[in-house]
Write a protein that holds these residues in place. Sequence first.
Motif, PDB file in Angstrom:
ATOM      1  N   PRO A  90       0.807  -1.328   0.209  1.00 38.45           N
ATOM      2  CA  PRO A  90       0.031   0.169   0.181  1.00 38.45           C
ATOM      3  C   PRO A  90       0.939   1.307   0.056  1.00 38.45           C
ATOM      4  O   PRO A  90       2.064   1.374   0.547  1.00 38.45           O
ATOM      5  CB  PRO A  90      -1.050  -0.122   1.564  1.00 38.45           C
ATOM      6  CG  PRO A  90      -1.056  -1.448   1.485  1.00 38.45           C
ATOM      7  CD  PRO A  90       0.707  -1.952   1.099  1.00 38.45           C
ATOM      8  N   THR A  91       0.596   1.807  -0.696  1.00 35.98           N
ATOM      9  CA  THR A  91       1.359   3.328  -1.411  1.00 35.98           C
ATOM     10  C   THR A  91       2.001   4.149   0.835  1.00 35.98           C
ATOM     11  O   THR A  91       2.418   5.300   1.006  1.00 35.98           O
ATOM     12  CB  THR A  91       0.538   4.487  -1.782  1.00 35.98           C
ATOM     13  OG1 THR A  91      -0.595   4.875  -1.416  1.00 35.98           O
ATOM     14  CG2 THR A  91       1.066   3.701  -2.662  1.00 35.98           C
ATOM     15  N   SER A  92       0.560   3.535   1.529  1.00 38.09           N
ATOM     16  CA  SER A  92       0.354   4.324   2.724  1.00 38.09           C
ATOM     17  C   SER A  92       1.246   4.084   4.051  1.00 38.09           C
ATOM     18  O   SER A  92       1.002   3.700   5.173  1.00 38.09           O
ATOM     19  CB  SER A  92      -1.033   4.372   2.910  1.00 38.09           C
ATOM     20  OG  SER A  92      -1.480   3.192   3.452  1.00 38.09           O
ATOM     21  N   SER A  93       2.205   2.276   3.422  1.00 45.66           N
ATOM     22  CA  SER A  93       2.671   1.604   4.515  1.00 45.66           C
ATOM     23  C   SER A  93       3.726   2.167   4.844  1.00 45.66           C
ATOM     24  O   SER A  93       4.511   2.896   3.884  1.00 45.66           O
ATOM     25  CB  SER A  93       2.882   0.370   3.623  1.00 45.66           C
ATOM     26  OG  SER A  93       3.675   1.027   2.933  1.00 45.66           O
ATOM     27  N   THR A  96       6.779   1.878   2.370  1.00 47.74           N
ATOM     28  CA  THR A  96       6.830   2.020   0.719  1.00 47.74           C
ATOM     29  C   THR A  96       6.947   3.752   0.961  1.00 47.74           C
ATOM     30  O   THR A  96       7.918   4.143   0.370  1.00 47.74           O
ATOM     31  CB  THR A  96       5.132   2.531   0.428  1.00 47.74           C
ATOM     32  OG1 THR A  96       4.495   0.933   0.213  1.00 47.74           O
ATOM     33  CG2 THR A  96       5.283   3.413  -1.155  1.00 47.74           C
ATOM     34  N   LYS A  97       6.770   4.023   2.386  1.00 45.72           N
ATOM     35  CA  LYS A  97       7.597   5.220   2.796  1.00 45.72           C
ATOM     36  C   LYS A  97       9.120   5.726   2.873  1.00 45.72           C
ATOM     37  O   LYS A  97       9.789   7.000   2.506  1.00 45.72           O
ATOM     38  CB  LYS A  97       6.630   5.969   3.885  1.00 45.72           C
ATOM     39  CG  LYS A  97       7.009   7.753   4.406  1.00 45.72           C
ATOM     40  CD  LYS A  97       6.252   8.295   5.842  1.00 45.72           C
ATOM     41  CE  LYS A  97       7.351   9.414   5.784  1.00 45.72           C
ATOM     42  NZ  LYS A  97       5.926  10.270   7.310  1.00 45.72           N
TER      43      LYS A  97
END
Length: 208
Positions: A90-93, A96-97
């Motif tokens: 997920p882009t919000s994980s 990923t960040k």
Amino acid sequence: QSQICTPTHCSCVLMSAHPLLRPEFLDSCVTAIVQGAACQRVPNGSEIGCDTQNKRCWAAALGKLQGIQLASVVEDGKIQFLNHSLIPLPTSSPQTKGLTEALDCIKSMYPELHNSMINYVVGIIPVCRSSTKPSTLEASVNVSAATCGLWQPGMGQFVGSSTGHLGILWIEAGLARSDLVCGLVHEFVHFALNLADMSAGVFTEAAY
């Protein structure tokens, strides 16, 4: 921010300037590999990261030569951040960040190296080294054989690069940003060396 993006305590400063990582050299290696894989469309190495079709062609070439499926992982011309099942994170994980910030640091310090990484790395998988949970990657990669027996089932998740799954980098999850930057550069050097070996021949059969 400037201190975080300046990992002077590690060797990635020296690695980033290594002749092996020269863009024109990597481009020539990749062009030879794609041609050798007899893909329907043969982009030059420098074109791989320009669009999704070229990146997918590159992933297909790596997959064909290794007997694995990589093209389906490509969603765009960027590096995909994946879980153990090769599903996008997920882009919000937090993973990923963290990976996005680390790649941004590499871009600010070593833009040519960053461009090569974007072009040729298909995906990055953050893993917990201490986890003993099974990974679907092991269904397509004999990690024990790929590491010459140095990594066995039950030792935790494999971290690094494997000659059985080129194009994917495994990196330790939860690293500080500066360590993550160094780790990504380190693993890309391994990947680049394998690309050179695939196209020009570096190691003798005795090395295997």
